[in-house]
Write a protein that holds these residues in place. Structure first.
Motif, PDB file in Angstrom:
ATOM      1  N   ILE A   1       0.736  -1.250   0.145  1.00  0.00           N
ATOM      2  CA  ILE A   1      -0.204  -0.056   0.002  1.00  0.00           C
ATOM      3  C   ILE A   1       0.993   1.223   0.021  1.00  0.00           C
ATOM      4  N   TYR A   2       0.766   2.076  -0.869  1.00  0.00           N
ATOM      5  CA  TYR A   2       1.588   3.209  -1.193  1.00  0.00           C
ATOM      6  C   TYR A   2       0.880   4.448  -0.522  1.00  0.00           C
ATOM      7  N   CYS A   3       1.649   5.102   0.510  1.00  0.00           N
ATOM      8  CA  CYS A   3       1.186   6.110   1.481  1.00  0.00           C
ATOM      9  C   CYS A   3       2.186   7.276   1.035  1.00  0.00           C
ATOM     10  N   PRO A   4       2.119   7.821  -0.059  1.00  0.00           N
ATOM     11  CA  PRO A   4       3.146   8.944  -0.516  1.00  0.00           C
ATOM     12  C   PRO A   4       3.293  10.212   0.516  1.00  0.00           C
ATOM     13  N   PHE A   5       2.573  10.673   1.274  1.00  0.00           N
ATOM     14  CA  PHE A   5       2.501  11.637   1.935  1.00  0.00           C
ATOM     15  C   PHE A   5       2.284  11.444   3.705  1.00  0.00           C
ATOM     16  N   ASN A   6       3.324  11.743   4.391  1.00  0.00           N
ATOM     17  CA  ASN A   6       3.135  11.481   5.850  1.00  0.00           C
ATOM     18  C   ASN A   6       3.025  12.747   6.591  1.00  0.00           C
ATOM     19  N   GLU A   7       1.972  13.428   7.413  1.00  0.00           N
ATOM     20  CA  GLU A   7       1.901  14.386   7.996  1.00  0.00           C
ATOM     21  C   GLU A   7       1.860  15.586   6.892  1.00  0.00           C
ATOM     22  N   SER A   8       1.042  15.439   6.039  1.00  0.00           N
ATOM     23  CA  SER A   8       0.918  16.800   4.755  1.00  0.00           C
ATOM     24  C   SER A   8       0.522  18.021   5.644  1.00  0.00           C
ATOM     25  N   ASP A   9      -0.152  17.836   6.676  1.00  0.00           N
ATOM     26  CA  ASP A   9      -0.708  18.905   7.595  1.00  0.00           C
ATOM     27  C   ASP A   9       0.137  19.319   8.643  1.00  0.00           C
TER      28      ASP A   9
END
Length: 197
Positions: free
Chosen positions: A37-45
């Motif tokens: 599973i690709y989760c390309p952004f971590n904590e974008s906020d």
């Protein structure tokens, strides 16, 4: 991890898409690629790359990068499961704004992701879950799987009573969840006991 430090240094969309492309090509060739599973952004906020996502121009900048990365992953692996947005906390309004942009752009994630790391997360999670499902319904989105990609404060890890509260809440709602990696390696997120002699 392709980045040497936390928080990752943002050097623009072109640089980030190149990094994601490089890693996706490597992963797509693995025998287990169908389980990824690709989760390309971590904590974008968290304000580091995009500033305050409550400001429309910042949300649009984030979604522009999301669109580029989403397309890059799909170009390599059209069946990839892409998770997002990867917020560091639950914010129903941000989810609604992000998903509206994704619906317009045709790049809705396949799995919802956020963190539950606050001191009251095990009390608030069910409220967050219910609000999230309401947001999907409002936007006409079919229920998608949810992953709480980090949960628990540093002081919670390894404390059975604390962990049980999180785990029972997640199990009751049938979501995936991953303990935050705060301290020690190789002990299953401090769930593994030391060997006794």
């Amino acid at each position: 991890d392709i980045y040497p430090d936390w928080y990752y240094k943002y050097e623009g969309q072109e640089d980030y898409v190149a990094k994601v492309t490089e890693m996706t090509k490597i992963l797509a060739e693995q025998s287990y690629s169908g389980k990824l599973i690709y989760c390309p952004f971590n904590e974008s906020d968290n304000g580091e790359w995009y500033g305050d996502l409550d400001e429309e121009e910042n949300m649009l900048a984030f979604h522009e990068d999301w669109s580029a990365v989403y397309s890059a992953i799909r170009a390599i692996d059209e069946d990839a499961v892409i998770a997002g947005p990867g917020f560091m906390r639950y914010d129903g309004e941000l989810f609604r704004e992000f998903y509206a942009l994704c619906l317009e752009g045709g790049n809705l994630p396949d799995m919802a992701v956020w963190h539950e790391l606050s001191s009251d997360s095990y009390y608030k999670f069910e409220e967050h879950y219910d609000d999230y499902r309401a947001a999907e319904e409002e936007l006409g989105i079919e229920d998608m799987p949810i992953c709480i990609s980090e949960y628990g404060q540093m002081s919670d890890n390894g404390i059975p009573g604390k962990m049980l509260q999180y785990i029972s809440a997640f199990e009751s709602k049938k979501v995936y969840a991953c303990i935050a990696y705060w301290r020690l390696a190789d002990n299953l997120g401090e769930l593994a006991a030391d060997s006794s002699t």
